[in-house]
Design an enzyme around this catalytic site. Structure first.
Site, PDB file in Angstrom:
ATOM      1  N   TYR A 110     -16.984 -18.093  -8.481  1.00 31.62           N
ATOM      2  CA  TYR A 110     -18.170 -18.656  -7.834  1.00 31.62           C
ATOM      3  C   TYR A 110     -18.785 -19.584  -8.876  1.00 31.62           C
ATOM      4  CZ  TYR A 110     -22.788 -18.622  -5.523  1.00 31.62           C
ATOM      5  OH  TYR A 110     -23.960 -18.960  -4.902  1.00 31.62           O
ATOM      6  N   TYR A 131     -25.605 -17.124 -12.898  1.00 30.92           N
ATOM      7  CA  TYR A 131     -24.180 -17.450 -13.061  1.00 30.92           C
ATOM      8  C   TYR A 131     -23.652 -16.876 -14.385  1.00 30.92           C
ATOM      9  CZ  TYR A 131     -20.086 -20.368 -14.142  1.00 30.92           C
ATOM     10  OH  TYR A 131     -18.825 -20.817 -14.499  1.00 30.92           O
ATOM     11  N   THR A 164     -17.136 -18.588 -19.608  1.00 34.02           N
ATOM     12  CA  THR A 164     -17.966 -19.783 -19.773  1.00 34.02           C
ATOM     13  C   THR A 164     -18.889 -19.723 -20.987  1.00 34.02           C
ATOM     14  OG1 THR A 164     -19.815 -20.937 -18.694  1.00 34.02           O
ATOM     15  CG2 THR A 164     -19.528 -18.669 -18.108  1.00 34.02           C
ATOM     16  N   TRP A 223     -17.923 -27.338 -19.651  1.00 32.96           N
ATOM     17  CA  TRP A 223     -17.939 -28.764 -19.293  1.00 32.96           C
ATOM     18  C   TRP A 223     -16.563 -29.255 -18.819  1.00 32.96           C
ATOM     19  CZ3 TRP A 223     -21.585 -32.315 -22.581  1.00 32.96           C
ATOM     20  CH2 TRP A 223     -22.811 -31.676 -22.807  1.00 32.96           C
TER      21      TRP A 223
HETATM   22  N1  LIG Z   1     -16.267 -26.327 -14.052  1.00 35.34           N
HETATM   23  C1  LIG Z   1     -16.800 -26.057 -15.231  1.00 35.34           C
HETATM   24  O1  LIG Z   1     -17.439 -26.936 -15.872  1.00 35.34           O
HETATM   25  C2  LIG Z   1     -16.626 -24.718 -15.873  1.00 35.34           C
HETATM   26  C3  LIG Z   1     -17.282 -24.454 -17.070  1.00 35.34           C
HETATM   27  C4  LIG Z   1     -17.120 -23.216 -17.663  1.00 35.34           C
HETATM   28  C5  LIG Z   1     -16.301 -22.273 -17.076  1.00 35.34           C
HETATM   29  N2  LIG Z   1     -15.686 -22.529 -15.897  1.00 35.34           N
HETATM   30  C6  LIG Z   1     -14.821 -21.498 -15.316  1.00 35.34           C
HETATM   31  O2  LIG Z   1     -13.523 -22.040 -15.125  1.00 35.34           O
HETATM   32  C7  LIG Z   1     -12.900 -21.448 -13.984  1.00 35.34           C
HETATM   33  C8  LIG Z   1     -12.390 -22.508 -13.034  1.00 35.34           C
HETATM   34  O3  LIG Z   1     -13.487 -23.291 -12.564  1.00 35.34           O
HETATM   35  P1  LIG Z   1     -13.274 -24.558 -11.642  1.00 35.34           P
HETATM   36  O4  LIG Z   1     -13.981 -25.689 -12.277  1.00 35.34           O
HETATM   37  O5  LIG Z   1     -11.823 -24.701 -11.273  1.00 35.34           O
HETATM   38  O6  LIG Z   1     -14.100 -24.091 -10.336  1.00 35.34           O
HETATM   39  P2  LIG Z   1     -13.936 -24.552  -8.798  1.00 35.34           P
HETATM   40  O7  LIG Z   1     -13.432 -25.948  -8.727  1.00 35.34           O
HETATM   41  O8  LIG Z   1     -15.235 -24.229  -8.157  1.00 35.34           O
HETATM   42  O9  LIG Z   1     -12.809 -23.589  -8.241  1.00 35.34           O
HETATM   43  C9  LIG Z   1     -13.027 -22.225  -7.984  1.00 35.34           C
HETATM   44  C10 LIG Z   1     -12.090 -21.815  -6.874  1.00 35.34           C
HETATM   45  O10 LIG Z   1     -12.197 -20.410  -6.700  1.00 35.34           O
HETATM   46  C11 LIG Z   1     -12.134 -20.148  -5.300  1.00 35.34           C
HETATM   47  N3  LIG Z   1     -12.703 -18.840  -5.016  1.00 35.34           N
HETATM   48  C12 LIG Z   1     -14.001 -18.462  -5.017  1.00 35.34           C
HETATM   49  N4  LIG Z   1     -14.102 -17.160  -4.706  1.00 35.34           N
HETATM   50  C13 LIG Z   1     -12.840 -16.708  -4.488  1.00 35.34           C
HETATM   51  C14 LIG Z   1     -12.282 -15.457  -4.146  1.00 35.34           C
HETATM   52  N5  LIG Z   1     -13.059 -14.396  -3.928  1.00 35.34           N
HETATM   53  N6  LIG Z   1     -10.945 -15.341  -4.045  1.00 35.34           N
HETATM   54  C15 LIG Z   1     -10.156 -16.404  -4.245  1.00 35.34           C
HETATM   55  N7  LIG Z   1     -10.611 -17.627  -4.553  1.00 35.34           N
HETATM   56  C16 LIG Z   1     -11.947 -17.771  -4.683  1.00 35.34           C
HETATM   57  C17 LIG Z   1     -12.920 -21.289  -4.688  1.00 35.34           C
HETATM   58  O11 LIG Z   1     -12.578 -21.379  -3.328  1.00 35.34           O
HETATM   59  P3  LIG Z   1     -13.641 -21.985  -2.277  1.00 35.34           P
HETATM   60  O12 LIG Z   1     -13.619 -23.448  -2.506  1.00 35.34           O
HETATM   61  O13 LIG Z   1     -13.068 -21.535  -0.971  1.00 35.34           O
HETATM   62  O14 LIG Z   1     -14.971 -21.366  -2.610  1.00 35.34           O
HETATM   63  C18 LIG Z   1     -12.415 -22.471  -5.512  1.00 35.34           C
HETATM   64  O15 LIG Z   1     -11.230 -23.015  -4.966  1.00 35.34           O
HETATM   65  C19 LIG Z   1     -13.966 -20.503 -13.388  1.00 35.34           C
HETATM   66  O16 LIG Z   1     -13.757 -19.206 -13.873  1.00 35.34           O
HETATM   67  C20 LIG Z   1     -15.276 -21.033 -13.936  1.00 35.34           C
HETATM   68  O17 LIG Z   1     -16.274 -20.043 -13.998  1.00 35.34           O
HETATM   69  C21 LIG Z   1     -15.831 -23.740 -15.279  1.00 35.34           C
END
Ligand SMILES: NC(=O)c1ccc[n+]([C@@H]2O[C@H](COP(=O)([O-])OP(=O)(O)OC[C@H]3O[C@@H](n4cnc5c(N)ncnc54)[C@H](OP(=O)(O)O)[C@@H]3O)[C@@H](O)[C@H]2O)c1
Length: 300
Positions: free
Chosen positions: A66, A130, A106, A155
């Site tokens: 999330y 979060y 994160t 990021w």
């Molecule tokens: N983006 C950043 O800047 C950032 C920074 C620090 C850490 N992170 C971490 O990096 C990881 C990847 O992030 P990201 O940028 O790829 O995020 P993202 O683009 O939001 O992708 C998250 C994916 O998880 C899916 N999802 C949510 N709940 C789920 C569930 N219960 N079962 C299966 N799939 C589910 C979402 O599907 P839906 O679209 O259907 O909701 C989405 O496709 C995460 O752990 C995040 O916390 C990200």
């Protein structure tokens, strides 16, 4: 015929999931299966166990999360379910089936009050719903007893899904000027470079009996640091746009969720253990822009 190792990726339609998908063809010695939320909802414990029993992967890479930091303030229970409880369900299923779990956390587990880059052992103190939910997920993975690597990242950006890089490109074309905060510090991280390095260590773990990276938490980041304003300015300049990028303060842009003012992660432990080469954030951005062009050209 000998069976090839299998890597299973959850949350496969998100930014990081798509980055793994993009990198996968270069890793020819492993098979990979990509499951989106409709194929594996990690908040369903039984589904986690059944799915892993079906595929019996050697490694599970959990990209499901999330990630709406603002919305998490309004629905902390939902964020806690997806980021706190669900990773523990997946981790227990990994422990039962013997899979090695790779999970992402994160910089938001920290309060951002430090002035030097955070190392893995620094005290956690999340300041948002979060951040609290992601910290709970780390703890759930650790207490499951499964073999794991937790990578704290910050990021993230890429040509895929929604992220700051893509938003700046869009705004840079549509708006007369951009106002971007210049008092939050961090290191932008190219999700494709991250995915490539993670798959590299997966292969070392699978094929090199003399190599090991102990179970635990690792920070991952490119070298160097900047602000969101510095990052936006570099994106606009390197993309050949001339939209003015105006620096503003966080106080000018009030948000529901508090964000760490200083998000730098010290990734030296990961690079020392993994043997991967660290690159600086500007080189990583060049690579993203090049990859983005290549993808766009392929689509035409
Ligand atoms: N983006 C950043 O800047 C950032 C920074 C620090 C850490 N992170 C971490 O990096 C990881 C990847 O992030 P990201 O940028 O790829 O995020 P993202 O683009 O939001 O992708 C998250 C994916 O998880 C899916 N999802 C949510 N709940 C789920 C569930 N219960 N079962 C299966 N799939 C589910 C979402 O599907 P839906 O679209 O259907 O909701 C989405 O496709 C995460 O752990 C995040 O916390 C990200």
């Amino acid at each position: 015929m000998e069976e090839r190792p299998l890597i299973l990726v959850t949350g496969a339609n998100g930014q990081l999931g798509q980055s793994f998908r993009f990198c996968a063809p270069a890793f020819k010695d492993v098979d990979m299966v990509f499951l989106d939320r409709s194929q594996l909802d990690i908040s369903n414990a039984k589904h986690c166990r059944k799915t892993l029993e079906h595929w019996m992967p050697d490694i599970v890479i959990n990209c499901a999360a999330y990630t709406n930091v603002e919305k998490a303030e309004d629905e902390p229970e939902a964020a806690m379910m997806q980021n706190g409880t669900a990773p523990a369900f997946l981790a227990v299923a990994c422990a039962l089936t013997g899979a090695h779990l790779i999970h992402f956390s994160t910089d938001y587990v920290f309060d951002g009050n430090q002035s030097t880059a955070y190392v893995e052992s620094d005290a956690v103190a999340p300041i948002s719903a979060y951040g609290s939910s992601k910290l709970s997920g780390e703890r759930g993975v650790i207490s499951s007893g499964c073999e794991h690597w937790i990578f704290r990242v910050a990021w993230l950006y890429s040509p895929f899904a929604h992220n700051f890089y893509k938003t700046m490109l869009r705004f840079g074309k549509d708006r007369p000027e951009l106002k971007v905060v210049a008092d939050q510090w961090g290191a932008p991280t190219n999700a494709i470079v991250l995915a490539n390095d993670i798959l590299h260590v997966c292969c070392k773990w699978l094929f090199d009996d003399n190599w090991d990276m102990p179970t635990g938490i690792y920070h991952y980041a490119h070298s160097g640091k900047t602000t969101w304003h510095g990052f936006a300015s570099e994106i606009i300049m390197k993309s050949g746009l001339s939209t003015p990028v105006v620096p503003v303060t966080s106080a000018d842009f009030p948000t529901k969720a508090r964000r760490p003012m200083f998000s730098l992660l010290d990734a030296s432990l990961f690079f020392e253990k993994s043997g991967c080469a660290s690159i600086d954030w500007k080189t990583a951005l060049d690579r993203c822009i090049q990859t983005h062009h290549d993808i766009d050209n392929l689509r035409q």
